[in-house]
Design a protein around this motif. Structure first.
Motif, PDB file in Angstrom:
ATOM      1  N   GLY A 160       0.827  -1.209   0.000  1.00 27.98           N
ATOM      2  CA  GLY A 160       0.000   0.000   0.000  1.00 27.98           C
ATOM      3  C   GLY A 160       0.858   1.255   0.000  1.00 27.98           C
ATOM      4  O   GLY A 160       0.583   2.229  -0.712  1.00 27.98           O
ATOM      5  N   GLN A 161       1.919   1.215   0.790  1.00 28.12           N
ATOM      6  CA  GLN A 161       2.813   2.385   0.864  1.00 28.12           C
ATOM      7  C   GLN A 161       3.541   2.607  -0.472  1.00 28.12           C
ATOM      8  O   GLN A 161       3.728   3.750  -0.899  1.00 28.12           O
ATOM      9  CB  GLN A 161       3.825   2.201   1.996  1.00 28.12           C
ATOM     10  N   ALA A 162       3.930   1.530  -1.119  1.00 30.16           N
ATOM     11  CA  ALA A 162       4.603   1.668  -2.425  1.00 30.16           C
ATOM     12  C   ALA A 162       3.636   2.243  -3.462  1.00 30.16           C
ATOM     13  O   ALA A 162       4.030   3.040  -4.325  1.00 30.16           O
ATOM     14  CB  ALA A 162       5.147   0.313  -2.887  1.00 30.16           C
ATOM     15  N   ILE A 163       2.377   1.868  -3.370  1.00 31.97           N
ATOM     16  CA  ILE A 163       1.362   2.438  -4.278  1.00 31.97           C
ATOM     17  C   ILE A 163       1.217   3.934  -3.995  1.00 31.97           C
ATOM     18  O   ILE A 163       1.177   4.759  -4.913  1.00 31.97           O
ATOM     19  CB  ILE A 163       0.004   1.711  -4.091  1.00 31.97           C
ATOM     20  N   ALA A 164       1.165   4.277  -2.708  1.00 35.56           N
ATOM     21  CA  ALA A 164       0.968   5.688  -2.313  1.00 35.56           C
ATOM     22  C   ALA A 164       2.124   6.559  -2.810  1.00 35.56           C
ATOM     23  O   ALA A 164       1.892   7.668  -3.299  1.00 35.56           O
ATOM     24  CB  ALA A 164       0.848   5.787  -0.796  1.00 35.56           C
ATOM     25  N   ARG A 165       3.338   6.041  -2.694  1.00 33.26           N
ATOM     26  CA  ARG A 165       4.500   6.855  -3.098  1.00 33.26           C
ATOM     27  C   ARG A 165       4.451   7.241  -4.568  1.00 33.26           C
ATOM     28  O   ARG A 165       4.945   8.289  -4.963  1.00 33.26           O
ATOM     29  CB  ARG A 165       5.810   6.107  -2.795  1.00 33.26           C
ATOM     30  N   ARG A 166       3.844   6.392  -5.387  1.00 34.96           N
ATOM     31  CA  ARG A 166       3.761   6.682  -6.823  1.00 34.96           C
ATOM     32  C   ARG A 166       2.776   7.806  -7.134  1.00 34.96           C
ATOM     33  O   ARG A 166       2.776   8.364  -8.242  1.00 34.96           O
ATOM     34  CB  ARG A 166       3.338   5.406  -7.577  1.00 34.96           C
ATOM     35  N   CYS A 190       4.763   8.895   2.644  1.00 34.90           N
ATOM     36  CA  CYS A 190       3.790   8.450   1.623  1.00 34.90           C
ATOM     37  C   CYS A 190       2.841   9.580   1.239  1.00 34.90           C
ATOM     38  O   CYS A 190       1.999   9.388   0.362  1.00 34.90           O
ATOM     39  CB  CYS A 190       2.946   7.293   2.158  1.00 34.90           C
ATOM     40  N   LYS A 191       2.932  10.694   1.911  1.00 33.91           N
ATOM     41  CA  LYS A 191       1.988  11.814   1.705  1.00 33.91           C
ATOM     42  C   LYS A 191       0.547  11.286   1.764  1.00 33.91           C
ATOM     43  O   LYS A 191      -0.279  11.552   0.892  1.00 33.91           O
ATOM     44  CB  LYS A 191       2.235  12.479   0.342  1.00 33.91           C
ATOM     45  N   ALA A 192       0.277  10.496   2.809  1.00 35.28           N
ATOM     46  CA  ALA A 192      -1.033   9.845   2.907  1.00 35.28           C
ATOM     47  C   ALA A 192      -1.728  10.260   4.200  1.00 35.28           C
ATOM     48  O   ALA A 192      -1.091  10.361   5.251  1.00 35.28           O
ATOM     49  CB  ALA A 192      -0.868   8.332   2.869  1.00 35.28           C
ATOM     50  N   ARG A 193      -3.035  10.463   4.105  1.00 35.97           N
ATOM     51  CA  ARG A 193      -3.828  10.908   5.261  1.00 35.97           C
ATOM     52  C   ARG A 193      -4.746   9.768   5.700  1.00 35.97           C
ATOM     53  O   ARG A 193      -5.449   9.181   4.882  1.00 35.97           O
ATOM     54  CB  ARG A 193      -4.645  12.139   4.845  1.00 35.97           C
TER      55      ARG A 193
END
Ligand code: 8YV
Length: 331
Positions: A160-166, A190-193
């Protein structure tokens, strides 16, 4: 000299990996990839000290029943819902999986499915190949944008984190839901909330499922959850069949309550529900998220490392790199 241990490989594997295993063991390597019944697996495993198996080999209590020989199972995959871990532990069999080595390839593939589903790549190609393209039409094959939209991720482990980084390259804000909220530094990287699951369903323009399959999350995405999603949304499942209620999903896609789906996994695969097969707005692929030369070789290498170490050989003897039921180690 003591007798060499015997190892079974349930499917065709890279020849160099088989050769490496042969340095330590008598190896029986299957040359055909096929699903085996519990009875067949039970009969086969009775004669081996260790085995490398894949996702379609279900190793449960019935398969292990009466087996006094088997000591280790190395799964060719990070997901291990094909293994009954309590039953393996009970039988003193160490189980290992292949975490880490496939994250980036599976993340690439999640994006491939999201882009293909959003831009109708599969259906348009079928139409072209059928000779139906008579000229460019301005209003033909309109899809939905990916860039700038909100990307939702359900299950925020390594993949999931690798997907977010893209997502940064596509200018997409990322929201996620996970059993546990991630530490702030990982969210930042990851710039994820973090959001609640219902918010994730309501706000995602593209929703990717990356959670492991357990008895608790069967049909985590069913009719109720699909009803919360935007009708223009795109759903991608690269996790496991059974996490999504395929019949409810097919109905939502058919009735325009969801724009499109990209699916790599299915309930009861390799069978695919006929309702999904009938839909042009579903991109369907045969469970190939990790299927690149490099990654499958890395997975096979890690599975071999696990088996060699678990059966007491090599530099890591007794300390396999990725054990699951660690309580069996040292017993
Ligand atoms: C498959 C996967 O195992 O690692 C997983 O959990 O789903 C995949 O990598 C692999 O495709 C072999 O079946």
């Amino acid at each position: 000299m003591s007798k060499r241990q015997r190892v079974w490989i349930s499917r065709p594997l890279f020849p160099d990996i088989v050769t490496r295993l042969e340095q330590y063991f008598d190896v029986v390597a299957e040359t055909v990839d096929q699903k085996r019944s519990a009875e067949q697996l039970k009969g086969t495993l009775a004669d081996f000290d260790g085995a490398i198996v894949g996702g379609s080999d279900r190793v449960d209590a019935s398969v292990l029943d009466g087996n006094r020989r088997l000591k280790a199972i190395a799964n060719l995959g990070v997901g291990y819902n094909n293994l009954d871990i309590p039953a393996l532990t009970q039988s003193g069999v160490l189980a290992c999986n292949t975490p880490g080595v496939l994250d980036e390839s599976v993340a690439d593939y999640a994006w491939a499915l999201m882009l293909a589903a959003s831009r109708r790549v599969g259906a348009a190609e079928r139409w072209l190949r059928a000779g139906q393209w008579n000229g460019m039409r301005f209003d033909d094959w309109l899809g939905v944008d990916v860039h700038g939209k909100t990307l939702g991720i359900l299950g925020m482990g390594r993949i999931g984190q690798a997907i977010a980084r893209r997502a940064a390259g596509f200018g997409m804000p990322v929201i996620y839901h996970n059993r546990h909220r991630l530490p702030a530094d990982i969210e930042e990287a990851c710039k994820a909330r973090y959001v609640e699951k219902s918010t994730l369903l309501r706000e995602s323009d593209h929703l990717i499922l990356v959670l492991p399959f357990t008895s608790e999350n069967r049909h985590v995405i069913g009719a109720l959850e699909l009803a919360l999603m935007k009708p223009q949304a795109v759903l991608v499942n690269i996790a496991r069949g059974g996490i999504v209620d395929d019949v409810a999903l097919a109905a939502a896609l058919r009735e325009g309550r969801l724009a499109a789906a990209g699916l790599d996994v299915f309930e009861g695969e390799p069978a695919v529900h006929p309702d999904l097969l009938a839909l042009e707005n579903a991109v369907l692929s045969p469970h190939l998220g990790s299927a690149t030369e490099e990654t499958r070789h890395a997975m096979a290498t890690l599975a071999a490392d696990n088996l060699i170490a678990a059966l007491g050989h090599g530099l890591q003897a007794g300390h396999p790199p990725s054990p699951i039921n660690t309580e069996v180690l040292g017993k």
